[in-house]
Motif scaffolding. Structure first.
Motif, PDB file in Angstrom:
ATOM      1  N   SER A 140       0.933  -1.175  -0.037  1.00  0.00           N
ATOM      2  CA  SER A 140       0.012   0.109  -0.118  1.00  0.00           C
ATOM      3  C   SER A 140       0.787   1.316  -0.104  1.00  0.00           C
ATOM      4  O   SER A 140       0.522   2.384  -0.758  1.00  0.00           O
ATOM      5  N   TYR A 141       1.979   1.381   0.754  1.00  0.00           N
ATOM      6  CA  TYR A 141       2.829   2.327   0.656  1.00  0.00           C
ATOM      7  C   TYR A 141       3.555   2.752  -0.908  1.00  0.00           C
ATOM      8  O   TYR A 141       3.689   3.737  -1.156  1.00  0.00           O
ATOM      9  N   GLY A 190       0.819   4.200  -2.833  1.00  0.00           N
ATOM     10  CA  GLY A 190       0.476   5.741  -2.067  1.00  0.00           C
ATOM     11  C   GLY A 190       1.734   6.309  -2.775  1.00  0.00           C
ATOM     12  O   GLY A 190       1.452   7.744  -2.705  1.00  0.00           O
ATOM     13  N   GLY A 209      -6.578   1.468   1.976  1.00  0.00           N
ATOM     14  CA  GLY A 209      -6.673   2.662   0.896  1.00  0.00           C
ATOM     15  C   GLY A 209      -7.244   2.224  -0.567  1.00  0.00           C
ATOM     16  O   GLY A 209      -7.305   1.062  -0.826  1.00  0.00           O
ATOM     17  N   TYR A 266      -6.329   1.809  -4.133  1.00  0.00           N
ATOM     18  CA  TYR A 266      -5.391   1.612  -5.116  1.00  0.00           C
ATOM     19  C   TYR A 266      -5.813   0.348  -5.849  1.00  0.00           C
ATOM     20  O   TYR A 266      -6.397  -0.514  -5.413  1.00  0.00           O
ATOM     21  N   SER A 296       4.163   8.873   0.959  1.00  0.00           N
ATOM     22  CA  SER A 296       2.833   8.370   0.814  1.00  0.00           C
ATOM     23  C   SER A 296       1.898   9.112   1.874  1.00  0.00           C
ATOM     24  O   SER A 296       0.767   8.990   1.936  1.00  0.00           O
ATOM     25  N   LEU A 325      -4.741  14.980  -0.651  1.00  0.00           N
ATOM     26  CA  LEU A 325      -5.027  13.316  -0.620  1.00  0.00           C
ATOM     27  C   LEU A 325      -6.169  13.261  -1.598  1.00  0.00           C
ATOM     28  O   LEU A 325      -5.936  12.351  -2.349  1.00  0.00           O
ATOM     29  N   ASN A 361      -5.515  10.814  -5.159  1.00  0.00           N
ATOM     30  CA  ASN A 361      -6.292   9.850  -5.509  1.00  0.00           C
ATOM     31  C   ASN A 361      -6.956   9.948  -6.707  1.00  0.00           C
ATOM     32  O   ASN A 361      -7.122   8.885  -7.553  1.00  0.00           O
ATOM     33  N   ARG A 421      -4.656   9.495  -9.553  1.00  0.00           N
ATOM     34  CA  ARG A 421      -4.071   7.792  -9.485  1.00  0.00           C
ATOM     35  C   ARG A 421      -5.124   7.258 -10.347  1.00  0.00           C
ATOM     36  O   ARG A 421      -4.794   6.382 -10.986  1.00  0.00           O
TER      37      ARG A 421
END
Length: 354
Positions: free
Chosen positions: A91-92, A95, A132, A134, A210, A218, A222, A225
């Motif tokens: 996840s990091y 992010g 999160g 992703y 991240s 933020l 997102n 992304r």
């Protein structure tokens, strides 16, 4: 034509990664993927690379994060429980928009489960897996040759989109041996001006991070992304169609289940049953358009899986629930036989629900 070499699936992944320019591998042993690490520990010192067996899966994925930040090609590998431990680090990576390759050679679960092959990490891989919003690019090989070629493809896609990619194999694919052609790989040159490699006092510092404590910022990260994810969905879907020209029943399967299903389809065709298969090669992005088109042609779908039916949801969503989706499965480390798949095809052909 390049000479073919008899290799185990796990070894093919490792050699292909080296050919693709990977010189950094961090991992921790777990069955049934340990041969990847064993291959890397022999090869990396000979080519000026870095192999490090970390003290844990958590440490390994954070080492991947560090090298990925410099723009170098880096990978780790594990099996189901180990991937769960890496989920926070993955996840990091997502992010921070970092390219890396993660290999999951799946085993039965949940929990420690067993060491036999499984496909029950489908949800974990295709729906994110960590916290999160992703996605990972998820590639599913069904031969030792694809174990190699999709490893190279995974590195390329990761660099192209600044995303983490995953090879989602099963224990059978990791352990089986087949002839594989390992051609020399042309390593594409991608823009990595974002990498943390030192400024030489010639530019502003690059920051890999991240953390974003301003909600509005933020949110925009997102949104941006997911615009990138739309490009991946538009341009990078891969799948195989098998005997779908006149099919009235569509089987869907990936990995070892697809190989079993092909045998069953051949047997069903000999009985006069018109059945074909769509094999997703990218599990994310899922081949939605191919399944939606098939929904206007076939009477039903059969999902053949080494799980409790995790891919059914994506098939149903892709086909907009136009046709029923049945399940043919084994779980806990068991593999469906061609005869079991054939029995499900026969039942569906007769209008049943098995």
């Amino acid at each position: 034509m390049a000479e073919k070499v008899l290799m185990k699936g796990n070894e093919a992944i490792a050699e292909a990664a080296i050919l693709a320019g990977c010189r950094h591998y961090f991992g921790y042993p777990i069955t049934p993927q340990t041969e990847i690490a064993a291959y890397m520990v022999k090869k990396m010192p000979k080519i000026g690379g870095c192999f490090l067996q970390a003290e844990s899966e958590v440490a390994a994925i954070n080492m991947v994060y560090g090298v990925a930040s410099t723009g170098k090609r880096v990978m780790t590998s594990s099996s189901s429980p180990g991937i769960s431990l890496k989920a926070e680090g993955i996840s990091y990576l997502a992010g921070s928009d970092l390219p890396a390759l993660v290999v999951n050679v799946q085993r039965g679960g949940p929990g420690l489960g067993g060491i036999q092959p499984s496909q029950s990490d489908y949800f974990q891989a295709t729906k994110g897996g960590g916290h999160g919003d992703y996605h990972l690019i998820v590639l599913a090989p069904s031969s030792v040759q694809e174990m190699a070629s999709l490893t190279v493809k995974g590195f390329d896609l990761a660099d192209k989109y600044r995303m983490t990619a995953m090879i989602l194999a099963d224990g059978t694919m990791g352990q089986m041996m087949e002839p594989v052609c390992l051609d020399e790989v042309e390593v594409n040159d991608y823009d990595k001006s974002w990498a943390v490699v030192g400024t030489q006092c010639k530019r502003e510092h690059n920051i890999i991070n991240s953390l974003s404590l301003v909600p509005e910022e933020l949110e925009q990260l997102n949104f941006a992304r997911y615009e990138k994810y739309k490009l991946v969905e538009e341009n990078e879907v891969m799948y195989e169609e098998y005997m779908m020209e006149d099919a009235e029943i569509c089987v869907s399967a990936f990995g070892i289940a697809a190989r079993v299903a092909k045998n069953a389809i051949t047997m069903a065709r000999q009985e006069g049953i018109k059945v074909g298969m769509i094999r997703p090669i990218t599990l994310w992005p899922f081949p939605k358009k191919a399944f939606l088109a098939a929904a206007d042609q076939v009477q039903c779908f059969i999902s053949v899986e080494l799980s409790m039916g995790q891919m059914i949801e994506d098939i149903s969503l892709a086909t907009q629930c136009k046709k029923p989706v049945y399940l043919c499965n084994r779980a806990g480390g068991m593999i469906p036989s061609p005869e079991q798949v054939l029995d499900s095809i026969r039942t569906a052909h007769k209008g049943g629900t098995k």
